[in-house]
Design a protein around this motif. Structure first.
Motif, mmCIF file in Angstrom:
data_model
loop_
_atom_site.group_PDB
_atom_site.id
_atom_site.type_symbol
_atom_site.label_atom_id
_atom_site.label_comp_id
_atom_site.label_asym_id
_atom_site.label_seq_id
_atom_site.Cartn_x
_atom_site.Cartn_y
_atom_site.Cartn_z
ATOM 1 N N LEU A 167 43.018 -11.588 9.306
ATOM 2 C CA LEU A 167 42.625 -12.629 10.253
ATOM 3 C C LEU A 167 42.775 -12.140 11.687
ATOM 4 O O LEU A 167 41.894 -12.383 12.531
ATOM 5 N N LEU A 225 40.587 -17.784 5.257
ATOM 6 C CA LEU A 225 40.056 -19.108 5.600
ATOM 7 C C LEU A 225 41.185 -20.109 5.802
ATOM 8 O O LEU A 225 41.169 -20.896 6.769
ATOM 9 N N ALA A 248 43.052 -19.449 9.171
ATOM 10 C CA ALA A 248 42.278 -19.490 10.412
ATOM 11 C C ALA A 248 42.558 -20.769 11.195
ATOM 12 O O ALA A 248 42.597 -21.856 10.616
ATOM 13 N N PRO A 275 41.797 -24.024 13.585
ATOM 14 C CA PRO A 275 40.627 -24.916 13.488
ATOM 15 C C PRO A 275 39.423 -24.466 14.305
ATOM 16 O O PRO A 275 38.284 -24.526 13.822
ATOM 17 N N ARG A 289 37.909 -21.572 12.480
ATOM 18 C CA ARG A 289 37.444 -21.979 11.145
ATOM 19 C C ARG A 289 36.124 -22.735 11.220
ATOM 20 O O ARG A 289 35.270 -22.593 10.343
ATOM 21 N N SER A 290 35.942 -23.505 12.270
ATOM 22 C CA SER A 290 34.704 -24.278 12.398
ATOM 23 C C SER A 290 33.489 -23.384 12.615
ATOM 24 O O SER A 290 32.359 -23.799 12.370
ATOM 25 N N LEU A 328 33.460 -20.135 11.325
ATOM 26 C CA LEU A 328 33.621 -19.029 10.386
ATOM 27 C C LEU A 328 32.733 -19.205 9.160
ATOM 28 O O LEU A 328 32.737 -20.254 8.507
ATOM 29 N N GLU A 333 33.737 -23.889 0.995
ATOM 30 C CA GLU A 333 33.215 -23.293 2.218
ATOM 31 C C GLU A 333 32.872 -21.815 2.060
ATOM 32 O O GLU A 333 32.174 -21.238 2.893
#
Length: 321
Positions: A44, A77, A80, A82, A85-86, A88, A105
């Motif tokens: 990450l 995931l 990550a 927020p 992540r939104s 990714l 996802e």
């Protein structure tokens, strides 16, 4: 029936009812991904660095090649923040069926997607790309043939011209009886990743050896139920061989990679903040539970960077930014 090792490996690992289409890898060997969530956290941080270098695009890719059970993709995931992540887009690439419990996802495909903007991780993928084996004789290299039913071997024809050229450049054999794993299919597999990388970084992590220190007898091995076994290509075990990552690096550069770095997992993870440092003993008195958690994490980090173990893996990092 006598086959080249490349054909035998292909059938044993990926053919009908092949090992990797039938078995859960974590049941047979230990990987960095399965050893600790610390590994996914480090990946990450690598992804965040790529995202920064790309200027935080609206969509950032993480492509996990040889995703297996999806542990790395799921771990990154989950860790990550927020905001990232939104944006990714996570894709697992594997010939095996999509794992039942994989988060919705995460995409799943059998081939590397085109137009990747972000980070590609190929953790212990290239060592399972099938290769031929050559043995040096008084008349030059000859292919080694294998009986898939029992692992018996005999010599076959000379390798094709392209493979002879690869051997001369990347794994020259001198004494009769020496063996080499012809890594040209792995070079091609890695180059096919680089050409699909529009912008970002691709990292291959694997057992490796350099051109000036190739093992004279090769590295072909089998694993089953956590133990080393004879590499019989009958589908009953994993068949693997170390990777000539330096040859893959050259192939990646020919495919368009702008920068190349070859290092070890120990060095790469330490640069990503994985140090294995033990917490101060004073913490045991002020925060005993926190101390135990920190101690456990230090132990996990130490396993990931141990020179004689996972830390000895090779890391090939190439960019197209």
């Amino acid at each position: 029936m006598w086959l080249t090792w490349r054909d035998a490996m292909e059938h044993a690992l990926y053919g009908d009812n092949g090992f990797y289409l039938r078995e859960r890898p974590s049941g047979h060997f230990r990987t960095s991904v399965g050893a600790s969530p610390v590994f996914a956290e480090a990946v990450l941080r690598e992804l965040v660095a790529v995202d920064d270098a790309l200027g935080a695009p609206p969509v950032i890719d993480l492509v996990d090649i040889g995703a297996g059970e999806g542990l790395l993709a799921s771990g990154v995931l989950a860790a990550a923040p927020p905001g990232l992540r939104s944006r990714l887009r996570v894709t697992g690439v594997d010939l095996a069926h999509r794992p039942a419990r994989l988060p919705e996802e995460i995409g799943w495909t059998a081939s590397v997607p085109d137009g990747i903007h972000g980070l590609v991780i190929a953790n212990e993928w290239l060592d399972n790309v099938p290769v031929d084996i050559a043995e040096q004789t008084a008349d030059g290299p000859r292919l080694v043939l294998v009986d898939p039913s029992n692992g018996a071997e005999r010599l076959g024809d000379r390798p094709q011209a392209a493979d002879l050229a690869w051997l001369a450049r990347w794994w020259p054999m001198r004494a009769a009886g020496e063996r080499a794993e012809i890594g040209r299919p792995r070079d091609e597999a890695w180059a096919s990743v680089i050409v699909r990388l529009a912008r970002g970084r691709a990292v291959a992590i694997d057992y490796a050896h350099p051109v000036d220190d190739r093992p004279p007898c090769g590295t072909l091995a089998g694993y089953r139920d956590g133990a080393a076994v004879a590499p019989v290509p009958d589908g009953s075990c994993d068949i693997t061989a170390h990777v000539a990552l330096d040859a893959c690096a050259a192939a990646g550069e020919r495919a368009g990679a702008a920068t190349t770095a070859l290092t070890t997992q120990r060095q790469a993870l330490r640069a990503l903040g994985v140090t294995g440092a033990r917490p101060p003993v004073e913490q045991a008195r002020s925060d005993p539970r926190g101390y135990l958690r920190a101690l456990a994490r230090a132990s996990e980090e130490a396993e990931l960077i141990a020179v004689e173990g996972l830390g000895g893996f090779g890391w090939l990092s190439q960019t197209h930014l």
